[in-house]
Design an enzyme around this catalytic site. Structure first.
Site, PDB file in Angstrom:
ATOM      1  CE  LYS A  93      -4.005   2.007   0.491  1.00  0.00           C
ATOM      2  NZ  LYS A  93      -3.776   2.645  -0.828  1.00  0.00           N
ATOM      3  CE  LYS A 117       4.305   7.724   5.677  1.00  0.00           C
ATOM      4  NZ  LYS A 117       4.152   8.693   4.595  1.00  0.00           N
ATOM      5  CE  LYS A 129       4.620   7.459  -2.463  1.00  0.00           C
ATOM      6  NZ  LYS A 129       3.828   8.057  -1.386  1.00  0.00           N
ATOM      7  CG  ASP A 169       3.162  11.059  -3.103  1.00  0.00           C
ATOM      8  OD1 ASP A 169       3.102  10.952  -1.870  1.00  0.00           O
ATOM      9  OD2 ASP A 169       4.128  11.616  -3.671  1.00  0.00           O
ATOM     10  CB  THR A 212      -2.329  13.569   4.269  1.00  0.00           C
ATOM     11  OG1 THR A 212      -2.639  12.382   3.546  1.00  0.00           O
ATOM     12  CG2 THR A 212      -0.861  13.544   4.658  1.00  0.00           C
ATOM     13  CG  ASN A 243      -4.514  16.089  -0.568  1.00  0.00           C
ATOM     14  OD1 ASN A 243      -4.015  15.473   0.364  1.00  0.00           O
ATOM     15  ND2 ASN A 243      -5.810  16.077  -0.799  1.00  0.00           N
ATOM     16  CB  SER A 380      -5.552   4.691   1.949  1.00  0.00           C
ATOM     17  OG  SER A 380      -5.470   5.767   1.044  1.00  0.00           O
TER      18      SER A 380
HETATM   19  P1  NDP Z   1       0.382  17.816  -4.337  1.00  0.00           P
HETATM   20  O1  NDP Z   1       0.859  17.463  -5.693  1.00  0.00           O
HETATM   21  O2  NDP Z   1      -1.068  17.979  -4.089  1.00  0.00           O
HETATM   22  O3  NDP Z   1       1.098  19.151  -3.828  1.00  0.00           O
HETATM   23  C1  NDP Z   1       2.482  19.252  -3.728  1.00  0.00           C
HETATM   24  C2  NDP Z   1       2.829  20.658  -3.315  1.00  0.00           C
HETATM   25  O4  NDP Z   1       4.228  20.735  -3.061  1.00  0.00           O
HETATM   26  C3  NDP Z   1       2.531  21.677  -4.380  1.00  0.00           C
HETATM   27  O5  NDP Z   1       2.240  22.896  -3.780  1.00  0.00           O
HETATM   28  C4  NDP Z   1       3.846  21.739  -5.142  1.00  0.00           C
HETATM   29  O6  NDP Z   1       4.038  22.937  -5.859  1.00  0.00           O
HETATM   30  C5  NDP Z   1       4.826  21.631  -4.005  1.00  0.00           C
HETATM   31  N1  NDP Z   1       6.095  21.036  -4.480  1.00  0.00           N
HETATM   32  C6  NDP Z   1       6.255  19.897  -5.195  1.00  0.00           C
HETATM   33  N2  NDP Z   1       7.549  19.698  -5.489  1.00  0.00           N
HETATM   34  C7  NDP Z   1       8.202  20.728  -4.949  1.00  0.00           C
HETATM   35  C8  NDP Z   1       9.556  21.108  -4.918  1.00  0.00           C
HETATM   36  N3  NDP Z   1      10.512  20.365  -5.520  1.00  0.00           N
HETATM   37  N4  NDP Z   1       9.858  22.240  -4.255  1.00  0.00           N
HETATM   38  C9  NDP Z   1       8.903  22.978  -3.626  1.00  0.00           C
HETATM   39  N5  NDP Z   1       7.614  22.679  -3.653  1.00  0.00           N
HETATM   40  C10 NDP Z   1       7.266  21.584  -4.307  1.00  0.00           C
HETATM   41  O7  NDP Z   1       1.010  16.699  -3.365  1.00  0.00           O
HETATM   42  P2  NDP Z   1       0.570  16.290  -1.898  1.00  0.00           P
HETATM   43  O8  NDP Z   1       0.097  17.489  -1.159  1.00  0.00           O
HETATM   44  O9  NDP Z   1      -0.285  15.108  -2.009  1.00  0.00           O
HETATM   45  O10 NDP Z   1       1.969  15.798  -1.295  1.00  0.00           O
HETATM   46  C11 NDP Z   1       2.866  16.674  -0.620  1.00  0.00           C
HETATM   47  C12 NDP Z   1       3.822  15.851   0.231  1.00  0.00           C
HETATM   48  O11 NDP Z   1       3.050  15.072   1.167  1.00  0.00           O
HETATM   49  C13 NDP Z   1       4.676  14.841  -0.515  1.00  0.00           C
HETATM   50  O12 NDP Z   1       5.930  14.704   0.128  1.00  0.00           O
HETATM   51  C14 NDP Z   1       3.895  13.544  -0.369  1.00  0.00           C
HETATM   52  O13 NDP Z   1       4.724  12.397  -0.507  1.00  0.00           O
HETATM   53  C15 NDP Z   1       3.401  13.697   1.069  1.00  0.00           C
HETATM   54  N6  NDP Z   1       2.262  12.881   1.419  1.00  0.00           N
HETATM   55  C16 NDP Z   1       1.071  12.962   0.734  1.00  0.00           C
HETATM   56  C17 NDP Z   1       0.002  12.186   1.105  1.00  0.00           C
HETATM   57  C18 NDP Z   1      -1.332  12.324   0.470  1.00  0.00           C
HETATM   58  O14 NDP Z   1      -2.281  11.717   0.983  1.00  0.00           O
HETATM   59  N7  NDP Z   1      -1.490  13.112  -0.585  1.00  0.00           N
HETATM   60  C19 NDP Z   1       0.128  11.182   2.180  1.00  0.00           C
HETATM   61  C20 NDP Z   1       1.382  11.236   2.895  1.00  0.00           C
HETATM   62  C21 NDP Z   1       2.392  12.035   2.494  1.00  0.00           C
HETATM   63  P3  NDP Z   1       3.637  23.045  -7.416  1.00  0.00           P
HETATM   64  O15 NDP Z   1       2.175  23.315  -7.428  1.00  0.00           O
HETATM   65  O16 NDP Z   1       4.472  24.171  -7.914  1.00  0.00           O
HETATM   66  O17 NDP Z   1       3.997  21.741  -8.044  1.00  0.00           O
END
Ligand code: NDP
Length: 449
Positions: A93, A117, A129, A169, A212, A243, A380
């Site tokens: 998962k 986790k 993943k 993600d 999250t 997200n 999830s």
């Molecule tokens: P999204 O794609 O919804 O959002 C990612 C955000 O981070 C955007 O604002 C993006 O900006 C920014 N971002 C991405 N890459 C970079 C970078 N290299 N430098 C600076 N900002 C960056 O992803 P999520 O919110 O789902 O995920 C965010 C983090 O949370 C990740 O590390 C993910 O692995 C982790 N996570 C997510 C979960 C989930 O349920 N969604 C669960 C557990 C962990 P831009 O719009 O410019 O791309």
């Protein structure tokens, strides 16, 4: 920190040698192995059974071509991955990431973290993943759909509701999950819970979208309250505006905090009056534009190019929710100097090892990702349960279960940390607590699997 235990030191060298250039994977493995030293002293049987050596080697990795046709009728080729890391306690998962930076090392680091986790959630889920170096930014809906269909055409051979259940993600939200689910159903002729994060009309769970970010705040509130503090009345800086960041912001506000900054990969906004979340949601989720647009609607706010400057903003609580290694040692020192007393990670591995060291040395309350952001995968897991039962719980029911899980993760990690002589060190506590369940399941199941 350096290794005292020779077996672990040699294993770390072997991981580096066998997985050259996969720096994020090395970083994730090293952090866990360092935490496991006290466990292996107490339990040499884990060493004898090669548990740790087996844990750092994925059970299976699939790498595949994803070819699709863009709006100009040009053929595009991307590279897809699924890492099935460990199935000792349940089906694999973990999310799918669509971002140009995706490579085997990134997916392996994320898959490795996911093992611990998922174990911490107390639900029966193994670690996996996947993802692709596809960039959804600037693509039309039609292009995203054709890409997702091609990606799932190969991935469907390797997943299933009792085998491997991917989720979203970075770059994979409701739109992408919908396209992939449709293609899975078409190819397999079955309506099962093979993906989570699905839309509510076709098997999704209430609260999964928020999980999250909400879970991060439930965990953080528990961590704060254990030390007589709370979100109420605090100033919070959150990186990202995807997200996780959006729903962390929503919950932080509900808990009485003021969120003064958010970012994207181009820059950050600072709104001393408190970020207006409706504006951010409209810009980022509805219009899929850049965060800098925010200042057009709120002229008193500031926009700054570049992401790292966000950590210069004084705050009580920092929630990094964008991406890996976004907060380094210097940023951590600045946060501490400005009076920040709590950091909890919504993103996976957002703090560099130097930054973590600064937090621990300065007694900053620090919630590591695998504990603090487990709410997404936990919900999830709840979506999987509902799909198996062919039943749906209400928003309140799922939210209450999520909160329980996050509070228990905090309690479990802090109790285990204390038990092993590392009181208040939730890195060690979360790693050991997550490890023990998986290790015992692996011991029970024998070697040849
Ligand atoms: P999204 O794609 O919804 O959002 C990612 C955000 O981070 C955007 O604002 C993006 O900006 C920014 N971002 C991405 N890459 C970079 C970078 N290299 N430098 C600076 N900002 C960056 O992803 P999520 O919110 O789902 O995920 C965010 C983090 O949370 C990740 O590390 C993910 O692995 C982790 N996570 C997510 C979960 C989930 O349920 N969604 C669960 C557990 C962990 P831009 O719009 O410019 O791309």
């Amino acid at each position: 920190m350096s290794f005292q235990n020779q077996t672990l030191a040699q294993l770390m060298d072997k991981v580096i040698q066998k997985n050259p250039a996969e720096l994020e994977f090395h970083q994730a493995v090293e952090e866990v192995l360092l935490s496991l030293e006290p466990v292996l002293e107490r339990h040499p049987e884990y060493i004898a059974a090669g548990i740790v050596e087996r844990l750092v080697e994925p059970e299976r990795i699939v790498m595949f071509r994803v070819s699709w046709v863009d709006d100009q009728n040009k053929v595009q080729v991307n590279r897809g991955f699924r890492v099935q890391f460990n199935s000792a306690i349940g089906p694999y998962k973990g999310g799918l990431r669509f971002h140009p930076s995706v490579n085997a090392g990134i997916i392996k680091f994320l898959g490795f973290e996911q093992i611990f986790k998922n174990s911490l959630t107390s639900l029966p889920m193994g670690g996996g993943k996947g993802g692709c170096d596809f960039d959804p930014k600037g693509k039309s809906d039609g292009e995203v759909m054709r890409f997702c269909q091609s990606f799932m055409t190969e991935l469907q051979r390797h997943i299933g509701p009792d085998t491997d259940v991917p989720a979203g993600d970075i770059g994979v939200g409701a739109r992408e999950i919908g396209f992939m689910y449709g293609q899975y159903k078409r190819l397999r002729n079955e309506f099962t819970g093979v993906l989570t994060g699905k839309g509510l009309t076709y098997g999704g769970s209430l609260v999964r979208t928020q999980a999250t970010g909400y879970g991060l705040c439930y965990f953080t509130e528990e961590m704060l309250q254990a030390k007589g503090k709370s979100f109420n009345g605090s100033t919070v800086v959150i990186s990202g505006s995807g997200n996780v960041a959006i729903y962390a912001t929503e919950k932080a506000y509900q808990l009485g905090a003021k969120v003064v900054a958010l970012s994207d990969s181009s820059g950050y906004i600072y709104d001393p009056q408190g970020v207006n979340l409706d504006t951010v949601v409209r810009i980022k989720e509805v219009e899929r534009k850049r965060i800098k647009e925010y200042v057009q609607f709120h002229s008193h706010a500031e926009y700054h190019e570049g992401c790292s400057g966000i950590w210069n903003i004084p705050c009580d609580i920092a929630l990094p929710c964008a991406t890996q290694n976004e907060l380094d040692g210097d940023a951590a020192k600045t946060l501490v100097a400005n009076g920040c007393y709590a950091v909890a990670e919504g993103a996976n591995m957002p703090s560099t090892p130097d930054a973590v060291e600064v937090f621990l040395q300065n007694k900053v309350l620090y919630g590591p990702a695998k504990a603090a952001n487990a709410g997404g995968v936990a919900t999830s897991g709840l979506e999987m349960s509902q799909n198996s039962m062919r039943y749906s719980w209400t928003f309140e029911e799922v939210d209450a279960k999520l909160k329980d899980i996050m509070v228990n993760i905090y309690k479990n990690a802090s109790t285990v940390a204390k038990e092993y002589g590392y009181e208040d060190n939730l890195v060690v506590g979360a790693n050991i607590a997550g490890f023990l369940k998986v290790a015992n399941a692996m011991l029970a199941q024998g070697v040849a699997y």
